[in-house]
Write a protein that holds these residues in place. Structure first.
Motif, PDB file in Angstrom:
ATOM      1  N   ALA A 117      40.731  32.307  40.360  1.00 55.05           N
ATOM      2  CA  ALA A 117      40.042  33.506  41.018  1.00 55.05           C
ATOM      3  C   ALA A 117      39.311  33.132  42.235  1.00 55.05           C
ATOM      4  O   ALA A 117      38.619  32.111  42.470  1.00 55.05           O
ATOM      5  N   GLY A 118      39.756  33.892  43.155  1.00 50.84           N
ATOM      6  CA  GLY A 118      39.644  33.668  44.506  1.00 50.84           C
ATOM      7  C   GLY A 118      40.452  33.231  45.606  1.00 50.84           C
ATOM      8  O   GLY A 118      40.619  33.462  46.696  1.00 50.84           O
ATOM      9  N   ASP A 119      41.713  32.967  44.801  1.00 51.44           N
ATOM     10  CA  ASP A 119      43.039  32.751  45.572  1.00 51.44           C
ATOM     11  C   ASP A 119      43.711  33.940  46.221  1.00 51.44           C
ATOM     12  O   ASP A 119      43.465  34.876  45.728  1.00 51.44           O
ATOM     13  N   SER A 120      44.419  33.895  47.272  1.00 51.70           N
ATOM     14  CA  SER A 120      45.250  34.810  47.710  1.00 51.70           C
ATOM     15  C   SER A 120      46.769  34.316  47.826  1.00 51.70           C
ATOM     16  O   SER A 120      46.925  33.076  47.986  1.00 51.70           O
ATOM     17  N   VAL A 128      48.395  39.646  47.061  1.00 53.42           N
ATOM     18  CA  VAL A 128      47.345  39.595  46.127  1.00 53.42           C
ATOM     19  C   VAL A 128      46.121  38.892  46.661  1.00 53.42           C
ATOM     20  O   VAL A 128      46.137  37.639  46.996  1.00 53.42           O
ATOM     21  N   ASP A 129      44.998  39.404  46.746  1.00 52.58           N
ATOM     22  CA  ASP A 129      43.569  38.975  46.928  1.00 52.58           C
ATOM     23  C   ASP A 129      42.825  38.958  45.622  1.00 52.58           C
ATOM     24  O   ASP A 129      42.600  40.089  45.059  1.00 52.58           O
ATOM     25  N   SER A 130      42.505  37.867  45.064  1.00 54.98           N
ATOM     26  CA  SER A 130      41.857  37.854  43.722  1.00 54.98           C
ATOM     27  C   SER A 130      40.295  37.404  43.969  1.00 54.98           C
ATOM     28  O   SER A 130      39.769  36.616  44.820  1.00 54.98           O
ATOM     29  N   ALA A 140      39.835  37.818  36.639  1.00 52.57           N
ATOM     30  CA  ALA A 140      40.138  37.982  38.016  1.00 52.57           C
ATOM     31  C   ALA A 140      40.479  39.399  38.374  1.00 52.57           C
ATOM     32  O   ALA A 140      41.382  40.198  37.798  1.00 52.57           O
ATOM     33  N   GLY A 141      39.592  40.237  39.335  1.00 49.53           N
ATOM     34  CA  GLY A 141      39.846  41.091  39.707  1.00 49.53           C
ATOM     35  C   GLY A 141      40.926  41.240  40.823  1.00 49.53           C
ATOM     36  O   GLY A 141      40.867  39.956  41.432  1.00 49.53           O
ATOM     37  N   VAL A 142      41.641  42.102  41.098  1.00 52.61           N
ATOM     38  CA  VAL A 142      42.542  41.728  42.272  1.00 52.61           C
ATOM     39  C   VAL A 142      42.812  43.307  43.081  1.00 52.61           C
ATOM     40  O   VAL A 142      42.521  44.144  42.761  1.00 52.61           O
ATOM     41  N   ARG A 143      43.121  42.712  44.298  1.00 54.61           N
ATOM     42  CA  ARG A 143      43.535  43.782  45.438  1.00 54.61           C
ATOM     43  C   ARG A 143      45.155  43.466  45.559  1.00 54.61           C
ATOM     44  O   ARG A 143      45.378  42.498  46.085  1.00 54.61           O
ATOM     45  N   GLY A 158      31.504  43.079  34.376  1.00 50.52           N
ATOM     46  CA  GLY A 158      30.161  43.482  34.058  1.00 50.52           C
ATOM     47  C   GLY A 158      29.830  43.778  35.564  1.00 50.52           C
ATOM     48  O   GLY A 158      30.601  43.846  36.535  1.00 50.52           O
ATOM     49  N   PRO A 159      28.417  44.414  35.829  1.00 48.87           N
ATOM     50  CA  PRO A 159      28.035  44.754  37.059  1.00 48.87           C
ATOM     51  C   PRO A 159      27.863  43.688  38.036  1.00 48.87           C
ATOM     52  O   PRO A 159      27.325  42.624  37.722  1.00 48.87           O
ATOM     53  N   THR A 160      28.396  43.686  39.329  1.00 46.78           N
ATOM     54  CA  THR A 160      28.272  42.684  40.262  1.00 46.78           C
ATOM     55  C   THR A 160      28.544  43.357  41.614  1.00 46.78           C
ATOM     56  O   THR A 160      29.427  44.222  41.770  1.00 46.78           O
ATOM     57  N   ASP A 161      27.865  42.819  42.746  1.00 52.32           N
ATOM     58  CA  ASP A 161      28.058  43.282  44.057  1.00 52.32           C
ATOM     59  C   ASP A 161      29.385  42.887  44.442  1.00 52.32           C
ATOM     60  O   ASP A 161      29.944  43.567  45.480  1.00 52.32           O
ATOM     61  N   ALA A 162      30.119  41.937  43.842  1.00 47.07           N
ATOM     62  CA  ALA A 162      31.355  41.728  44.215  1.00 47.07           C
ATOM     63  C   ALA A 162      32.630  42.876  44.096  1.00 47.07           C
ATOM     64  O   ALA A 162      33.558  42.889  44.730  1.00 47.07           O
ATOM     65  N   LEU A 163      32.040  43.694  43.234  1.00 41.53           N
ATOM     66  CA  LEU A 163      32.949  45.035  43.073  1.00 41.53           C
ATOM     67  C   LEU A 163      32.911  45.924  44.317  1.00 41.53           C
ATOM     68  O   LEU A 163      34.103  46.560  44.735  1.00 41.53           O
ATOM     69  N   VAL A 164      31.893  45.772  45.217  1.00 41.26           N
ATOM     70  CA  VAL A 164      31.896  46.753  46.518  1.00 41.26           C
ATOM     71  C   VAL A 164      32.941  46.026  47.203  1.00 41.26           C
ATOM     72  O   VAL A 164      33.711  46.722  47.781  1.00 41.26           O
ATOM     73  N   GLU A 165      33.128  44.778  47.320  1.00 43.10           N
ATOM     74  CA  GLU A 165      34.390  44.139  48.203  1.00 43.10           C
ATOM     75  C   GLU A 165      35.593  44.284  47.523  1.00 43.10           C
ATOM     76  O   GLU A 165      36.398  44.641  48.406  1.00 43.10           O
ATOM     77  N   LEU A 166      35.692  44.103  46.206  1.00 42.09           N
ATOM     78  CA  LEU A 166      36.971  44.577  45.560  1.00 42.09           C
ATOM     79  C   LEU A 166      37.424  46.084  45.981  1.00 42.09           C
ATOM     80  O   LEU A 166      38.378  46.360  46.274  1.00 42.09           O
ATOM     81  N   ALA A 167      36.502  47.023  45.880  1.00 41.99           N
ATOM     82  CA  ALA A 167      36.956  48.672  46.056  1.00 41.99           C
ATOM     83  C   ALA A 167      37.207  48.618  47.411  1.00 41.99           C
ATOM     84  O   ALA A 167      37.710  49.957  47.826  1.00 41.99           O
ATOM     85  N   GLY A 168      36.575  47.799  48.554  1.00 43.77           N
ATOM     86  CA  GLY A 168      36.562  48.212  49.899  1.00 43.77           C
ATOM     87  C   GLY A 168      37.690  49.131  50.499  1.00 43.77           C
ATOM     88  O   GLY A 168      38.798  48.221  50.467  1.00 43.77           O
ATOM     89  N   GLY A 169      37.506  50.194  50.823  1.00 46.78           N
ATOM     90  CA  GLY A 169      38.630  50.793  51.623  1.00 46.78           C
ATOM     91  C   GLY A 169      39.842  51.075  50.657  1.00 46.78           C
ATOM     92  O   GLY A 169      40.918  51.484  51.227  1.00 46.78           O
ATOM     93  N   ALA A 170      39.918  50.687  49.565  1.00 46.51           N
ATOM     94  CA  ALA A 170      41.168  50.968  48.626  1.00 46.51           C
ATOM     95  C   ALA A 170      41.834  52.076  48.506  1.00 46.51           C
ATOM     96  O   ALA A 170      40.814  53.095  48.169  1.00 46.51           O
ATOM     97  N   ASP A 171      42.945  52.228  48.655  1.00 44.62           N
ATOM     98  CA  ASP A 171      43.616  53.762  48.276  1.00 44.62           C
ATOM     99  C   ASP A 171      43.444  54.262  46.782  1.00 44.62           C
ATOM    100  O   ASP A 171      43.319  55.462  46.579  1.00 44.62           O
ATOM    101  N   ALA A 172      43.416  53.137  45.873  1.00 42.85           N
ATOM    102  CA  ALA A 172      42.860  53.507  44.533  1.00 42.85           C
ATOM    103  C   ALA A 172      42.140  52.398  44.006  1.00 42.85           C
ATOM    104  O   ALA A 172      42.245  51.223  44.087  1.00 42.85           O
TER     105      ALA A 172
END
Length: 246
Positions: A117-120, A128-130, A140-143, A158-172
């Motif tokens: 988790a953290g690899d691209s 894939v950005d994880s 591992a959340g993934v883009r 669970g809740p974490t500010d890392a989800l803001v980065e994960l969701a950032g500008g995503a089409d979905a």
């Protein structure tokens, strides 16, 4: 890029449904993300097992990976066996599923592509950005990005500010939302609600929110209504058969 939801139940498959399973297609490449319980029959309604080009697993809970076993069986035990399936997963996360079958034949049914988790990395046409997200087991959340379009997927978290980065500008933003509003205290560090998913989608500027992993018995309409209270974009529940062009 086309997303087809094969299932979106959390924990176990409700009657006539499947757990987490998502088919992502681009330029003829088919990536299966999270083959959870009962996903394979839904997949086989669309494509043959041999037509899956790779599998990506977010984490090792069986509602996200149990149907990896019948998928591999369908490929290797066919009259014309399919080539080894590239399998992208966190180290050791799917060993329990792979251990359901043994022997040299099944060993040839897949090729391990472990990542941290953290690899691209690239899977076919997808970048894939994880990112590591909090759950009872490593998750591992993934883009997943192709031709400038991005699907962001949380797995379970669970809740974490890392989800803001994960969701950032995503089409979905395909976000775990086991509960509409309040997560039980014993699960609050490791699972999310529709209200929380909406807040992260809004903060990250995601263009569309897809709620998934609803606990069996949760009213999808309630989950959508709660999410719309904190997010102004399109909100839908990821139910089997939903198809979206990104």
């Amino acid at each position: 890029m086309r997303l087809t939801v094969l299932g979106g139940c959390g924990a176990w498959p409700a009657a006539g449904q499947a757990c987490s399973g998502y088919l992502l297609e681009h330029e003829g490449f088919r990536l299966l993300v999270d083959p959870g319980y009962a996903v394979l029959p839904r997949l086989l309604e669309l494509v043959e097992a041999s037509q899956v080009d790779a599998v990506l697993v977010s984490h090792g809970h069986p509602d996200h990976c149990a149907d990896l076993n019948p998928l591999l069986r369908a490929r290797i035990l066919a009259e014309e066996p399919a080539p080894p399936l590239p399998l992208y997963a966190l180290p050791g996360s799917v060993d329990h599923v792979l251990a359901l079958d043994s022997g040299p034949r099944m060993a040839k049914s897949f090729t391990s592509k472990d990542f941290e988790a953290g690899d691209s990395f690239d899977v076919g046409p997808f970048q894939v950005d994880s990112i590591l997200l909090p759950h009872w087991v490593p998750n591992a959340g993934v883009r997943l990005t192709a031709d400038g379009r991005t699907l962001a997927y949380t797995g379970d978290t669970g809740p974490t500010d890392a989800l803001v980065e994960l969701a950032g500008g995503a089409d979905a933003f395909l976000a775990e939302a086991s509960y509409p509003d309040r997560v039980p205290p014993e699960s609050a560090q490791y699972l999310s609600s529709a209200r929380q998913a909406a807040a992260y989608a809004a903060r990250g500027g995601a263009r569309r929110l897809l709620l998934t992993h609803l606990w069996p018995g949760v009213d999808p309409g309630e989950a959508v209504a709660v999410a719309r209270g904190g997010y102004s974009g399109e909100v839908r529940v990821a139910t089997g058969g939903l198809m979206i062009e990104l």
